[in-house]
Design a protein around this motif. Structure first.
Motif, PDB file in Angstrom:
ATOM      1  N   ARG A  27       0.846  -1.185   0.106  1.00 37.97           N
ATOM      2  CA  ARG A  27      -0.026  -0.055   0.066  1.00 37.97           C
ATOM      3  C   ARG A  27       0.787   1.375   0.130  1.00 37.97           C
ATOM      4  O   ARG A  27       0.486   2.214   0.318  1.00 37.97           O
ATOM      5  CB  ARG A  27      -0.741  -0.054   1.235  1.00 37.97           C
ATOM      6  CG  ARG A  27      -2.486  -0.361   0.916  1.00 37.97           C
ATOM      7  CD  ARG A  27      -2.676  -1.779   0.345  1.00 37.97           C
ATOM      8  NE  ARG A  27      -3.891  -2.054   0.295  1.00 37.97           N
ATOM      9  CZ  ARG A  27      -4.323  -3.358   0.206  1.00 37.97           C
ATOM     10  NH1 ARG A  27      -3.643  -4.174   0.397  1.00 37.97           N
ATOM     11  NH2 ARG A  27      -5.712  -3.457   0.467  1.00 37.97           N
ATOM     12  N   ASP A  29       3.522   4.161  -1.843  1.00 43.40           N
ATOM     13  CA  ASP A  29       3.539   4.783  -3.036  1.00 43.40           C
ATOM     14  C   ASP A  29       4.443   3.932  -4.119  1.00 43.40           C
ATOM     15  O   ASP A  29       5.372   3.312  -3.723  1.00 43.40           O
ATOM     16  CB  ASP A  29       4.419   5.999  -3.133  1.00 43.40           C
ATOM     17  CG  ASP A  29       4.599   6.719  -4.398  1.00 43.40           C
ATOM     18  OD1 ASP A  29       3.894   7.745  -4.589  1.00 43.40           O
ATOM     19  OD2 ASP A  29       5.763   6.580  -4.918  1.00 43.40           O
ATOM     20  N   LYS A  30       3.871   3.794  -5.447  1.00 40.55           N
ATOM     21  CA  LYS A  30       4.389   2.557  -6.193  1.00 40.55           C
ATOM     22  C   LYS A  30       5.711   3.006  -6.777  1.00 40.55           C
ATOM     23  O   LYS A  30       6.479   2.097  -7.052  1.00 40.55           O
ATOM     24  CB  LYS A  30       3.300   2.361  -7.339  1.00 40.55           C
ATOM     25  CG  LYS A  30       2.232   1.876  -6.913  1.00 40.55           C
ATOM     26  CD  LYS A  30       1.130   1.629  -8.281  1.00 40.55           C
ATOM     27  CE  LYS A  30       0.077   0.585  -7.548  1.00 40.55           C
ATOM     28  NZ  LYS A  30      -0.664   0.851  -6.474  1.00 40.55           N
ATOM     29  N   ARG A  38      -2.514   6.236   4.420  1.00 37.59           N
ATOM     30  CA  ARG A  38      -3.242   5.052   4.895  1.00 37.59           C
ATOM     31  C   ARG A  38      -2.615   4.034   5.595  1.00 37.59           C
ATOM     32  O   ARG A  38      -2.967   3.316   6.474  1.00 37.59           O
ATOM     33  CB  ARG A  38      -4.016   4.512   3.743  1.00 37.59           C
ATOM     34  CG  ARG A  38      -3.194   3.833   2.670  1.00 37.59           C
ATOM     35  CD  ARG A  38      -3.914   3.185   1.552  1.00 37.59           C
ATOM     36  NE  ARG A  38      -3.125   2.791   0.613  1.00 37.59           N
ATOM     37  CZ  ARG A  38      -2.950   3.321  -0.647  1.00 37.59           C
ATOM     38  NH1 ARG A  38      -4.198   4.372  -0.790  1.00 37.59           N
ATOM     39  NH2 ARG A  38      -2.506   3.169  -1.558  1.00 37.59           N
ATOM     40  N   GLY A  68       4.179  -1.150  -5.013  1.00 37.49           N
ATOM     41  CA  GLY A  68       3.395  -0.609  -3.557  1.00 37.49           C
ATOM     42  C   GLY A  68       3.957  -1.042  -2.261  1.00 37.49           C
ATOM     43  O   GLY A  68       3.875  -1.134  -1.246  1.00 37.49           O
ATOM     44  N   SER A 338      -7.948  -8.682  -1.424  1.00 36.16           N
ATOM     45  CA  SER A 338      -7.107  -7.465  -1.010  1.00 36.16           C
ATOM     46  C   SER A 338      -5.739  -7.588  -0.219  1.00 36.16           C
ATOM     47  O   SER A 338      -5.195  -6.743   0.164  1.00 36.16           O
ATOM     48  CB  SER A 338      -8.268  -6.399  -0.496  1.00 36.16           C
ATOM     49  OG  SER A 338      -8.624  -7.146   0.642  1.00 36.16           O
ATOM     50  N   GLU A 343      -6.261  -0.294  -2.294  1.00 31.14           N
ATOM     51  CA  GLU A 343      -6.039   0.824  -1.776  1.00 31.14           C
ATOM     52  C   GLU A 343      -6.517   0.777  -0.259  1.00 31.14           C
ATOM     53  O   GLU A 343      -5.926  -0.121   0.422  1.00 31.14           O
ATOM     54  CB  GLU A 343      -6.517   2.072  -2.336  1.00 31.14           C
ATOM     55  CG  GLU A 343      -5.954   2.074  -3.895  1.00 31.14           C
ATOM     56  CD  GLU A 343      -6.182   3.248  -4.711  1.00 31.14           C
ATOM     57  OE1 GLU A 343      -7.318   3.920  -4.448  1.00 31.14           O
ATOM     58  OE2 GLU A 343      -5.525   3.660  -5.674  1.00 31.14           O
ATOM     59  N   ASP A 344      -7.681   1.588   0.061  1.00 37.88           N
ATOM     60  CA  ASP A 344      -8.127   1.562   1.515  1.00 37.88           C
ATOM     61  C   ASP A 344      -9.034   0.367   1.720  1.00 37.88           C
ATOM     62  O   ASP A 344      -9.130  -0.205   2.872  1.00 37.88           O
ATOM     63  CB  ASP A 344      -9.064   2.880   1.836  1.00 37.88           C
ATOM     64  CG  ASP A 344      -8.318   4.073   1.924  1.00 37.88           C
ATOM     65  OD1 ASP A 344      -6.897   3.921   1.705  1.00 37.88           O
ATOM     66  OD2 ASP A 344      -8.785   5.336   1.885  1.00 37.88           O
ATOM     67  N   TYR A 347      -8.125  -2.900   3.578  1.00 35.99           N
ATOM     68  CA  TYR A 347      -6.912  -2.410   4.245  1.00 35.99           C
ATOM     69  C   TYR A 347      -7.180  -1.753   5.480  1.00 35.99           C
ATOM     70  O   TYR A 347      -6.851  -2.369   6.766  1.00 35.99           O
ATOM     71  CB  TYR A 347      -6.015  -1.668   3.402  1.00 35.99           C
ATOM     72  CG  TYR A 347      -4.726  -1.201   3.920  1.00 35.99           C
ATOM     73  CD1 TYR A 347      -3.742  -2.308   4.157  1.00 35.99           C
ATOM     74  CD2 TYR A 347      -4.234  -0.140   3.942  1.00 35.99           C
ATOM     75  CE1 TYR A 347      -2.628  -1.908   4.637  1.00 35.99           C
ATOM     76  CE2 TYR A 347      -3.025   0.260   4.533  1.00 35.99           C
ATOM     77  CZ  TYR A 347      -2.176  -0.569   4.746  1.00 35.99           C
ATOM     78  OH  TYR A 347      -0.908  -0.208   5.146  1.00 35.99           O
TER      79      TYR A 347
END
Ligand SMILES: Cc1cc2nc3c(=O)[nH]c(=O)nc-3n(C[C@H](O)[C@H](O)[C@H](O)COP(=O)(O)O)c2cc1C
Length: 360
Positions: A27, A29-30, A38, A68, A338, A343-344, A347
């Motif tokens: 999760r 930054d790629k 988050r 990520g 997931s 994303e959220d 998570y």
């Protein structure tokens, strides 16, 4: 001994014996591999664990997994972890950072200059790497020259410095699950004929050099090591795990590190279990992980088989796992889709228990 009993773990005063196992959730930054906001929310939600062991964080630009995945080899990444450790501390929790290098489990398509991944020997991992073009076979890795090994040790040490700068309470060296250190430890993946291969002492050298280098950054009471003698999913194996891991435990004992973190599910037959032997050799805390539920965990503590239990998937789905255990409340079910992507959702949106009403 109860799961809810406070306990000392090295330098840490833990509120309970329920640890959050390291869980890579991809999760961050790629491109920059810096935690996004988050990530702080996710760990803060789980701060009631006695100790959080962070997701494995890459120590090198040549260790890149799925987009990520988080890393800790740049100043910016160290800065990016600060809000995460601050959020956990604000909630009264403790968090150590797990440090790792993928070794042969990286894929060239993700590495700078499409370099081959590095490993102790030219033996490809079985199974498939996830790449942008879909699943692909792992390549035969490039053999690390002996002259390059100090550089790997230095990467772990620098990562530990960044961990400290980022506010982590300590670090866990990831010597498990088929990654670089594990590839050196086991003779199925390490066929070197130099000082880093052959005998158990030689195969454990990389791990112990890394431990010694990290000990210059964090004291032994803030350091743990994770081992997985039974992990074989990518074809990794060892011809004599009892000898190998006994030696490692003795050496870690000599260094006085805070804890040994052993992945050894109860489903492993008694005759193959290493925890009893390692517990004799290592007097620091023993953390057990692997398929534990509350009952099995409580039993392991009562039988003196472990001092702490780490829970993985249950913590993904239950941010308030400690409270749910305490109230014997139903558990949320983890959404596997997931685990490593998204994303959220899946998570930070798992529901908490409703607050308990004071009885009238
Ligand atoms: C989504 C996911 C990510 C994981 N990431 C890591 C990791 O970063 N480092 C690690 O040592 N183990 C990792 N593991 C293994 C867990 O820490 C744990 O050992 C495993 O899930 C078994 O424990 P459990 O049955 O309580 O889930 C991961 C497991 C899952 C399911």
């Amino acid at each position: 001994m109860s799961l809810f009993q406070p306990a000392q773990l090295g330098a840490f005063k833990l509120r309970n014996r329920i640890l959050m196992a390291p869980l890579g959730r991809a999760r961050s930054d790629k491109e920059l591999r810096i935690p996004l906001p988050r990530v702080a929310t996710y760990y803060q939600q789980r701060a009631s664990a006695g100790l959080i062991i962070s997701e494995a964080s890459h120590v090198s630009p040549y260790s890149v997994s799925r987009p990520g995945g988080s890393a800790i080899h740049t100043e910016a990444q160290a800065q990016g972890w600060k809000p995460v450790t601050a959020a956990v501390h604000a909630a009264g929790g403790l968090i150590v950072q797990q440090l790792f290098h993928l070794g042969r489990k990286a894929h060239p398509s993700r590495l700078p200059g499409h370099a081959l991944p590095v490993a102790p020997s030219a033996i490809a991992a079985q199974g498939l790497a996830e790449t942008a073009e879909g699943p692909q076979a792992f390549p035969v890795p490039r053999v690390l020259d002996i002259s390059e090994i100090p550089g790997i040790v230095a990467e772990f040490q620098q990562a530990a410095r960044y961990s400290k700068q980022a506010g982590f309470d300590g670090v866990e060296i990831h010597a498990a699950n088929g990654y670089l250190i594990d590839q050196f430890l086991r003779d199925g993946t390490n066929q070197r004929t130099d000082d880093y291969g052959g005998s158990v002492e030689n195969r454990a050298r990389l791990l112990l050099e890394i431990v010694d280098a990290v000990l210059e950054v964090f004291g032994p009471d803030r350091l743990g090591v994770r081992l997985s003698p039974h992990f074989d999913l990518d074809g990794i194996q060892d011809s004599n795990p009892a000898a190998l891991y006994s030696y490692v435990a003795e050496q870690l004992q000599a260094r006085g590190i805070a804890y040994l973190h052993l992945i050894e599910p109860d489903s492993i037959p008694a005759e193959r279990r290493l925890a009893p032997r390692l517990r004799e050799l290592f007097q620091g805390a023993l953390v057990l992980a692997g398929e534990f539920d509350q009952q099995r965990a409580q039993q392991a503590l009562e039988q003196g088989r472990a001092d702490f239990i780490a829970f993985g998937r249950l913590f993904i789905a239950n941010p308030d796992l400690v409270e749910r255990f305490r109230r014997q409340a139903p558990l949320n079910t983890p959404d596997t889709a997931s685990f490593y992507i998204g994303e959220d959702q899946g998570y930070i949106d798992y529901p908490f228990l409703a607050p308990q009403r004071a009885s009238a």
